[in-house]
Design a protein around this motif. Structure first.
Motif, PDB file in Angstrom:
ATOM      1  N   ARG A  45       0.833  -1.192   0.000  1.00 37.29           N
ATOM      2  CA  ARG A  45       0.000   0.000   0.000  1.00 37.29           C
ATOM      3  C   ARG A  45       0.878   1.256   0.000  1.00 37.29           C
ATOM      4  O   ARG A  45       1.993   1.250   0.537  1.00 37.29           O
ATOM      5  N   LEU A  46       0.330   2.329  -0.592  1.00 44.12           N
ATOM      6  CA  LEU A  46       1.066   3.584  -0.727  1.00 44.12           C
ATOM      7  C   LEU A  46       0.540   4.627   0.252  1.00 44.12           C
ATOM      8  O   LEU A  46      -0.654   4.671   0.553  1.00 44.12           O
ATOM      9  N   LEU A  47       1.429   5.473   0.716  1.00 43.33           N
ATOM     10  CA  LEU A  47       1.075   6.639   1.521  1.00 43.33           C
ATOM     11  C   LEU A  47       1.329   7.889   0.693  1.00 43.33           C
ATOM     12  O   LEU A  47       2.470   8.181   0.336  1.00 43.33           O
ATOM     13  N   GLY A  48       0.259   8.620   0.360  1.00 41.21           N
ATOM     14  CA  GLY A  48       0.429   9.846  -0.397  1.00 41.21           C
ATOM     15  C   GLY A  48       0.961  10.984   0.470  1.00 41.21           C
ATOM     16  O   GLY A  48       0.941  10.920   1.702  1.00 41.21           O
ATOM     17  N   ARG A  49       1.463  12.012  -0.188  1.00 34.65           N
ATOM     18  CA  ARG A  49       1.890  13.250   0.476  1.00 34.65           C
ATOM     19  C   ARG A  49       1.096  14.399  -0.127  1.00 34.65           C
ATOM     20  O   ARG A  49       0.713  14.361  -1.304  1.00 34.65           O
ATOM     21  N   VAL A  50       0.861  15.430   0.681  1.00 33.73           N
ATOM     22  CA  VAL A  50       0.029  16.550   0.228  1.00 33.73           C
ATOM     23  C   VAL A  50       0.810  17.857   0.276  1.00 33.73           C
ATOM     24  O   VAL A  50       1.832  17.986   0.981  1.00 33.73           O
ATOM     25  N   LEU A  51       0.345  18.820  -0.505  1.00 37.68           N
ATOM     26  CA  LEU A  51       0.841  20.194  -0.516  1.00 37.68           C
ATOM     27  C   LEU A  51       2.310  20.308  -0.905  1.00 37.68           C
ATOM     28  O   LEU A  51       2.995  21.261  -0.532  1.00 37.68           O
ATOM     29  N   GLU A  52       2.799  19.326  -1.650  1.00 35.90           N
ATOM     30  CA  GLU A  52       4.178  19.403  -2.141  1.00 35.90           C
ATOM     31  C   GLU A  52       4.222  20.236  -3.426  1.00 35.90           C
ATOM     32  O   GLU A  52       3.263  20.286  -4.191  1.00 35.90           O
ATOM     33  N   ASP A  53       5.341  20.902  -3.664  1.00 37.14           N
ATOM     34  CA  ASP A  53       5.533  21.696  -4.867  1.00 37.14           C
ATOM     35  C   ASP A  53       5.881  20.761  -6.029  1.00 37.14           C
ATOM     36  O   ASP A  53       6.934  20.121  -6.021  1.00 37.14           O
ATOM     37  N   LEU A  54       5.003  20.685  -7.012  1.00 34.29           N
ATOM     38  CA  LEU A  54       5.197  19.787  -8.143  1.00 34.29           C
ATOM     39  C   LEU A  54       5.609  20.523  -9.417  1.00 34.29           C
ATOM     40  O   LEU A  54       5.641  19.921 -10.500  1.00 34.29           O
ATOM     41  N   ASN A  55       5.926  21.796  -9.315  1.00 36.77           N
ATOM     42  CA  ASN A  55       6.368  22.548 -10.482  1.00 36.77           C
ATOM     43  C   ASN A  55       7.643  21.932 -11.058  1.00 36.77           C
ATOM     44  O   ASN A  55       8.549  21.546 -10.319  1.00 36.77           O
ATOM     45  N   GLY A  56       7.695  21.861 -12.377  1.00 38.39           N
ATOM     46  CA  GLY A  56       8.882  21.316 -13.033  1.00 38.39           C
ATOM     47  C   GLY A  56       8.991  19.814 -12.937  1.00 38.39           C
ATOM     48  O   GLY A  56      10.066  19.257 -13.199  1.00 38.39           O
ATOM     49  N   GLY A  57       7.919  19.150 -12.588  1.00 37.96           N
ATOM     50  CA  GLY A  57       7.966  17.700 -12.438  1.00 37.96           C
ATOM     51  C   GLY A  57       8.277  16.982 -13.740  1.00 37.96           C
ATOM     52  O   GLY A  57       7.915  17.444 -14.825  1.00 37.96           O
ATOM     53  N   HIS A  58       8.949  15.855 -13.636  1.00 36.65           N
ATOM     54  CA  HIS A  58       9.277  15.045 -14.816  1.00 36.65           C
ATOM     55  C   HIS A  58       9.652  13.641 -14.346  1.00 36.65           C
ATOM     56  O   HIS A  58       9.814  13.384 -13.145  1.00 36.65           O
ATOM     57  N   THR A  59       9.801  12.732 -15.302  1.00 31.53           N
ATOM     58  CA  THR A  59      10.156  11.346 -14.992  1.00 31.53           C
ATOM     59  C   THR A  59      11.467  10.939 -15.666  1.00 31.53           C
ATOM     60  O   THR A  59      11.736   9.758 -15.848  1.00 31.53           O
ATOM     61  N   ARG A  60      12.291  11.899 -16.033  1.00 31.79           N
ATOM     62  CA  ARG A  60      13.530  11.603 -16.746  1.00 31.79           C
ATOM     63  C   ARG A  60      14.551  10.909 -15.845  1.00 31.79           C
ATOM     64  O   ARG A  60      14.582  11.122 -14.636  1.00 31.79           O
ATOM     65  N   LEU A  61      15.401  10.103 -16.483  1.00 30.36           N
ATOM     66  CA  LEU A  61      16.473   9.422 -15.757  1.00 30.36           C
ATOM     67  C   LEU A  61      17.588   9.062 -16.718  1.00 30.36           C
ATOM     68  O   LEU A  61      17.396   9.034 -17.942  1.00 30.36           O
ATOM     69  N   GLN A  62      18.756   8.786 -16.144  1.00 27.99           N
ATOM     70  CA  GLN A  62      19.874   8.218 -16.877  1.00 27.99           C
ATOM     71  C   GLN A  62      20.059   6.781 -16.428  1.00 27.99           C
ATOM     72  O   GLN A  62      20.039   6.489 -15.233  1.00 27.99           O
ATOM     73  N   LEU A  63      20.251   5.886 -17.393  1.00 21.15           N
ATOM     74  CA  LEU A  63      20.340   4.460 -17.084  1.00 21.15           C
ATOM     75  C   LEU A  63      21.355   3.811 -18.014  1.00 21.15           C
ATOM     76  O   LEU A  63      21.117   3.714 -19.225  1.00 21.15           O
ATOM     77  N   CYS A  64      22.470   3.402 -17.461  1.00 20.80           N
ATOM     78  CA  CYS A  64      23.501   2.694 -18.234  1.00 20.80           C
ATOM     79  C   CYS A  64      23.844   3.424 -19.535  1.00 20.80           C
ATOM     80  O   CYS A  64      23.912   2.820 -20.607  1.00 20.80           O
ATOM     81  N   GLY A  65      24.025   4.728 -19.419  1.00 21.64           N
ATOM     82  CA  GLY A  65      24.413   5.515 -20.573  1.00 21.64           C
ATOM     83  C   GLY A  65      23.265   6.034 -21.413  1.00 21.64           C
ATOM     84  O   GLY A  65      23.496   6.767 -22.379  1.00 21.64           O
ATOM     85  N   LEU A  66      22.046   5.683 -21.072  1.00 19.06           N
ATOM     86  CA  LEU A  66      20.879   6.160 -21.814  1.00 19.06           C
ATOM     87  C   LEU A  66      20.214   7.312 -21.077  1.00 19.06           C
ATOM     88  O   LEU A  66      20.124   7.311 -19.850  1.00 19.06           O
ATOM     89  N   ASP A  67      19.734   8.288 -21.833  1.00 23.08           N
ATOM     90  CA  ASP A  67      18.873   9.339 -21.290  1.00 23.08           C
ATOM     91  C   ASP A  67      17.438   8.971 -21.658  1.00 23.08           C
ATOM     92  O   ASP A  67      17.058   9.024 -22.841  1.00 23.08           O
ATOM     93  N   LEU A  68      16.667   8.595 -20.663  1.00 27.56           N
ATOM     94  CA  LEU A  68      15.302   8.114 -20.885  1.00 27.56           C
ATOM     95  C   LEU A  68      14.292   9.100 -20.325  1.00 27.56           C
ATOM     96  O   LEU A  68      14.544   9.777 -19.323  1.00 27.56           O
ATOM     97  N   ASP A  69      13.127   9.163 -20.968  1.00 27.17           N
ATOM     98  CA  ASP A  69      12.071  10.063 -20.516  1.00 27.17           C
ATOM     99  C   ASP A  69      11.297   9.505 -19.334  1.00 27.17           C
ATOM    100  O   ASP A  69      10.669  10.266 -18.588  1.00 27.17           O
TER     101      ASP A  69
END
Length: 367
Positions: A57-81
């Protein structure tokens, strides 16, 4: 969120990954469906991969600043979205006439990396030519080691960016559902990348066959020495797929692998193993941040992706769900599966108060 590609072939009733299953089953032969959907023996591990995510089960958080949010990552030399890759799945022409060519088009439309199976029903070169997204090559170390070397050279020449070595299947599991369905590859579907390999022992023991131990089959099974030999052949990153035991994870890291994939082969090898999500935290502790840890097995929702990341995974791979999309609507179905999963992940991150992947940690898990 990423705009959805044109997906005119998608049935209106499909709103989530699970909805694809019934449509895919209608479009596949019973034998092919048994191969794709079945697991080993009593399919306890297959079922537990799914159930494990339902237990968390997940516990959500509230009132956090989500401006500029994204899901990008680097993985073994790859830039992934986003942290979702297509796992290697063999013989995809069982699901759709274009097989892996449609899958790679769907992955390219959504900018997702794809791991191509050694046992693809389309050549690794043809898949690379069609790709507009990064590819990794999943490798079984063949009993014919010279042929294995040639496969590595072919993957390098075609532009694959890493090797993902499956280490948990020196023999196939006892796939009773396939046996009951009388599964056999239909005419025109084969592991085309293995054409020309020297004839060697089969990779599966059959009921009533001669004993496995002492056979030539196990005499050719790869070992840690073969992993080191493989690493010596290539400059590509080498990840190991099929690690469930923290001791194996430690040993792999000590040998300089580029990443670990926590996987029980989709429940298709040793039945009775735990779910991948359940063993993930212990493997993550053993790896201790030295290399990325990926997970596959049982992911059907964006919340599942969030749970895996919160428990320490850097990224996840999906298998059966995108093949369901492939069987239903070809490349459009694969793209839609990825779109749904990414959209659900972004919604879950926002409701969990996470603007980026770096914000995801174990505090999201309710205990």
């Amino acid at each position: 969120m990423t705009p959805l590609p044109k997906l005119a072939q998608i049935p209106a009733a499909i709103a989530a990954l699970a909805d694809y299953e019934a449509f895919a089953r209608e479009r596949m032969t019973p034998s092919a469906w048994a191969y794709l959907s079945g697991g080993a023996a009593d399919e306890l591990t297959l079922a537990d991969n799914l159930a494990a995510f339902q237990r968390v089960r997940l516990l959500g958080r509230v009132l956090e600043d989500l401006n500029g949010g994204h899901t990008r990552l680097q993985l073994c030399g790859l830039d992934l979205d986003y942290p979702i890759l297509l796992a290697p799945v063999a013989f995809q022409q069982l699901a759709h006439p274009a097989g892996e060519l449609s899958s790679v088009l769907g992955a390219s439309a959504m900018g997702a990396a794809m791991v191509v199976s050694t046992q693809a029903s389309v050549s690794l070169e043809a898949i690379a030519e069609a790709a507009q997204t990064p590819l990794w090559f999943q490798l079984y170390i063949q009993a014919d080691r010279d042929f294995t070397r040639d496969l590595v050279r072919r993957a390098e020449a075609a532009g694959y960016r890493a090797l993902v070595v499956t280490v948990d299947a020196p023999v196939n599991g006892m796939r009773n559902r396939e046996q009951r369905a009388g599964f056999a590859l239909p005419e025109g579907v084969e592991a085309v990348n293995l054409r020309g390999m020297r004839s060697l022992p089969p990779s599966v023991a059959q009921p009533g066959a001669s004993p496995l131990f002492g056979s030539q089959l196990l005499a050719h099974a790869p070992t840690w020495k073969d992993l080191e030999w493989l690493q010596s052949l290539t400059c590509l990153p080498v990840l190991v797929k099929g690690v469930m035991n923290p001791l194996d994870a430690t040993r792999a890291v000590e040998r300089g692998v580029a990443g670990i994939v926590v996987s029980n082969h989709g429940g298709r090898t040793l039945d009775g193993m735990p779910a991948t999500l359940d063993v993930l935290p212990a493997v993550v502790r053993a790896v201790d941040g030295k290399v990325p840890v990926l997970l596959d097995g049982g992911i059907r929702r964006g919340t599942d992706v969030l749970k895996a990341l919160a428990l320490g995974a850097d990224a996840v791979m999906i298998g059966r769900p995108y093949v369901h999309g492939l069987a239903t609507a070809g490349a459009s179905g694969v793209a839609h599966v990825l779109h749904l999963l990414r959209t659900e992940l972004e919604v879950a991150m926002a409701l969990g108060g996470c603007a980026t992947l770096a914000d995801i940690d174990a505090s999201l898990i309710w205990r």
